[in-house]
Motif scaffolding. Structure first.
Motif, short mmCIF file in Angstrom:
data_model
loop_
_atom_site.label_atom_id
_atom_site.label_comp_id
_atom_site.label_asym_id
_atom_site.label_seq_id
_atom_site.Cartn_x
_atom_site.Cartn_y
_atom_site.Cartn_z
N GLY A 249 44.46 -8.05 15.86
CA GLY A 249 43.75 -9.13 15.33
C GLY A 249 43.68 -10.41 15.94
N GLY A 250 44.23 -10.47 17.24
CA GLY A 250 44.21 -11.62 17.93
C GLY A 250 42.78 -12.35 18.26
N ASN A 251 41.82 -11.44 18.17
CA ASN A 251 40.46 -11.93 18.47
C ASN A 251 40.11 -12.74 17.26
N VAL B 299 46.48 11.96 18.39
CA VAL B 299 47.33 10.75 19.13
C VAL B 299 46.96 9.40 18.32
N LEU B 300 47.99 8.48 18.57
CA LEU B 300 47.72 7.16 17.68
C LEU B 300 47.37 6.29 18.84
N LEU B 301 46.09 5.70 18.63
CA LEU B 301 45.22 4.86 19.75
C LEU B 301 45.55 3.47 19.27
N LYS B 302 46.26 2.60 19.90
CA LYS B 302 46.49 1.33 20.00
C LYS B 302 45.59 0.32 20.42
N LEU B 303 44.58 -0.35 19.98
CA LEU B 303 43.76 -1.39 20.55
C LEU B 303 44.07 -2.69 20.55
N SER B 304 43.95 -3.56 21.21
CA SER B 304 44.16 -5.05 20.92
C SER B 304 42.95 -5.67 20.28
N GLY B 305 43.17 -6.61 19.67
CA GLY B 305 42.01 -7.43 19.00
C GLY B 305 41.42 -8.23 20.01
N GLU B 306 42.19 -8.64 20.89
CA GLU B 306 41.47 -9.64 21.94
C GLU B 306 40.32 -8.65 22.75
N SER B 307 40.77 -7.53 22.92
CA SER B 307 39.89 -6.67 23.96
C SER B 307 38.46 -6.78 23.36
N LYS C 108 48.05 3.48 24.45
CA LYS C 108 47.96 2.07 24.27
C LYS C 108 46.77 1.38 25.17
N GLY C 109 45.65 1.29 24.79
CA GLY C 109 44.44 0.77 25.46
C GLY C 109 44.56 -0.59 25.57
N THR C 110 44.35 -1.19 27.10
CA THR C 110 44.46 -2.60 27.54
C THR C 110 43.57 -2.74 28.50
#
Length: 236
Positions: A52-54, A7-15, A158-160
């Motif tokens: 990298g939004g964090n 799998v490709l796991l996408k994590l948000s920087g904000e999280s 896509k982890g949100t």
């Protein structure tokens, strides 16, 4: 039994901010690392892209007067910081991992190539892809789609902070209803921006399903991997 092999796991920087207003919350980082280790123990090969939004977001920088290209490059560096943090957290709990970068910056990370990434995945390393695509004007969502396609992942996860895709923003509209499954065409027609259009188009054209789920609830990543219906699947 794992539903997916790779799998490709996408994590948000904000999280990664957790309850903070900026930066990296160590508890949230460690929670993510533990969930990732949990699925590697099922034999799943895991590639990861983190936003990298964090730390810094190129578009917001451009709005404040930064040159767009330099702003995006700063955003790429922010993803490298987050990737190194996750790499360190994984190593600390005995989960071997590697950071690959889309821009040459040895010894911080190894320069990305598809073959190198697949070799690491086959050897059981969690492989973290940083610095986006290495180009301005492309988001980390697009970087996720690109890497997911390149490594021949079975799905993009896509982890949100929400538990799937809704007819409207559930945090603003209490009447919003959740989709269990939705097609890429429906995403377009309803103008549901789960990712930018370049990213979703790449997934559609290359038949890479996306699973949108709540990553902030511990144990959810394993449930998705085992095929539990807790998020929303986007498909052709």
């Amino acid at each position: 039994m794992a539903k997916y092999k790779r799998v490709l796991l996408k994590l948000s920087g904000e999280s990664l901010m957790g309850e903070q207003q900026y930066g990296i919350d160590s508890q949230r980082l460690n929670d993510y690392a533990e969930q990732i280790k949990e699925i590697t123990e099922l034999g799943v090969q895991v590639g990861i892209v983190i936003g990298g939004g964090n730390i810094f977001r190129g578009l917001s920088g451009a709005a404040k007067g930064f040159d767009r290209v330099k702003g995006d490059q700063m955003g790429m560096m922010a993803t490298v910081i987050n990737s190194l943090a996750l790499n360190s957290a994984l190593d600390a709990i005995g989960c071997k991992s590697r950071v690959l970068t889309a821009i040459r910056m040895e010894p911080i990370g190894e320069f990305y190539s598809k073959q190198k990434a697949i070799d690491y995945l086959n050897d059981g390393y969690v492989t973290i892809f940083s610095a986006g695509t290495g180009n301005p004007y492309f988001t980390t969502d697009t970087g996720s789609s690109l890497r997911g396609i390149e490594i021949e992942a079975d799905a993009m996860l896509k982890g949100t902070r929400v538990d799937g895709i809704y007819t409207a923003d559930p945090e603003k509209d209490p009447s919003a209803t959740k989709f269990e499954n939705i097609t890429f065409d429906e995403i377009y027609n309803r103008n549901l921006r789960i990712m930018d259009l370049t990213a979703t188009t790449m997934c559609k054209e290359n038949d890479l399903n996306i699973v949108v789920f709540d990553m902030d609830t511990k144990g959810n990543l394993k449930k998705v991997i085992e095929g539990e219906n807790i998020g929303t699947v986007v498909h052709n």
